[in-house]
Design an enzyme around this catalytic site. Sequence first.
Site, short mmCIF file in Angstrom:
data_model
loop_
_atom_site.label_atom_id
_atom_site.label_comp_id
_atom_site.label_asym_id
_atom_site.label_seq_id
_atom_site.Cartn_x
_atom_site.Cartn_y
_atom_site.Cartn_z
N LYS A 1 1.10 -1.34 -0.41
CA LYS A 1 -0.40 0.18 -0.07
C LYS A 1 0.81 1.27 -0.55
O LYS A 1 1.71 1.72 1.27
CB LYS A 1 -0.71 0.11 0.80
CG LYS A 1 -1.80 1.22 1.51
CD LYS A 1 -2.85 0.98 2.55
CE LYS A 1 -3.53 2.32 2.55
NZ LYS A 1 -3.83 1.75 3.77
N SER B 1 -8.33 1.96 3.03
CA SER B 1 -8.18 2.64 2.43
C SER B 1 -6.73 1.58 1.75
O SER B 1 -6.06 2.32 0.92
CB SER B 1 -7.79 4.13 3.33
OG SER B 1 -6.59 3.13 3.86
N SER C 1 -9.36 -0.53 7.35
CA SER C 1 -8.72 0.33 5.99
C SER C 1 -7.76 -1.34 5.66
O SER C 1 -7.76 -1.27 4.38
CB SER C 1 -7.54 1.57 5.98
OG SER C 1 -7.91 2.34 6.60
#
Length: 519
Positions: A123, A198, A222
């Site tokens: 990420k 996210s 997330s």
Amino acid sequence: MEVWLVCLGLFLRLLNVLLKPIVAFIGGPKRSARFPEIRNDMLNIPAVDLAERIRNKELRSEDVVRAYIDRIREVNPLINAVVEERFEAAIEEARKADVLIGETQPLWVIKNYPLLGVPFTVKESCGLRGAPITGGSLARKGMRATVDGEAVAHLRAAGCIPLLVSNTPEYCLNWESYNHLTGRTLNPYDSRRTAGGSSGGEGALIGAGASLFGVGSDVAGSIRVPAHFNGIFGHKPTAGAISIHGHFPMSTDEKFARLLTVGPMSRYAKDLPTLLHIMAGPNASRLRLDESVHTKDIRILYAEDMGFNLGHLPVDDDIKMALYRAVQYFKGHGLVTERAEFEHMADGMELAFSVLQSLTDVPSIFHNPDNPKASPSLLLELAWCAVGLSQYSLAGVMFYVILGLKNFFASERLEQYQQQAAALRKQMIDTLGTDGVFFFPTYPTAALRHYESFGHIMGVGYTMLFNALGLPATHVPLGFDRNGLPIGIQVVAAPYQDRLGLCIARELEAAFGGWKAPA
């Protein structure tokens, strides 16, 4: 129960109903062509098994890395999950791994590089040296990480090879992965729907079979929400078990470090204990992942929702039934199962918001290094967003509009909710102990359509509560709903009892099939 929060929840649900035809129109028709099937068998091997076959010279790391690169190139045009790749560097690192394996013995390799030659993805916010770390913000365009995030560094030290950094919402402030730099990430199971956020880029890549595992972060669900939407496993560790050093955004408030965790996302439950052990670094011993865990000794507690609160989203029947099937599976195998009644659970959203309100340093998308004291007009930015002229994403601006209400609660109510959160944490820890886990919905619905997250904000209470309480939680996929979308549940444990949730995850994977490729 806060009246204003209930009213907000009801208003957003009504707004969602009214806007549903528009959202459906914007989202367009469902992709008519089948999602590309996985044709290379190397892409279906768990990380721990792949590492073993590489060090035993049954497979070459270079071939594995090239197979994943080919898969990423094939599917990324359909999901838009990649921020930036490093394929050439990864191939070179794979060649070096193969040379090292050819010159050494397997026992030396497994001791020093337990996952040597295995590719993974990161990420963007978690920090990969040399890669972008923009937070999806136009103001940070061109910024690159000068060091690896600590969890990423531990994986690289174990021999793993990073392939790319993946997409997030702006400053990780949404449950849809969209920003003005990379655009919108799509769900591999239905392109009309979000991959979540996210860690949505990771969720989409792993769910699509284009990544074996990845590094995600979780401040309010997330890791777990994208895992739920994309049919994979995601583990939010005990607060503090894995270092968050190198993450962006960051806060100087020590309470933020209890909310934010970095953790693994994976297609296979089998890989989670090894990944967690490596990523935890010096804290690994506190997790006691090397201790034997016997499923028969674990108690199963469960609840199908947060309890009565008009502001909450109702949990879909398909998700409730999946939870009940999981409970019945263990009951049928002789485990103790019991419906849980936790005090203050119905006010879970209020408890989570109370922790957010107590933060003194919240990262801001409006931060201007040249004028740190500058204060933007939120209403003006909203107006610019409405006509597509703001440099900030609508979700990012909306977060600060809500935060701008600064005092969600009066001081006495804030103190009351913080006391209730402490009481709930104690009750859950005492109840779960060292042998109990709690089955709970990860999110009330399957993957939302694009733009629908604004009307489903209250759904994040199911995950954010456990960030506020600092408890570990593992999302486990449990098949599909009536629309063919992945669904699952989270398995919660007491602090540093992560191994219990990972054990149950593997049992459920064997019983219900775990991750299944999109068709």
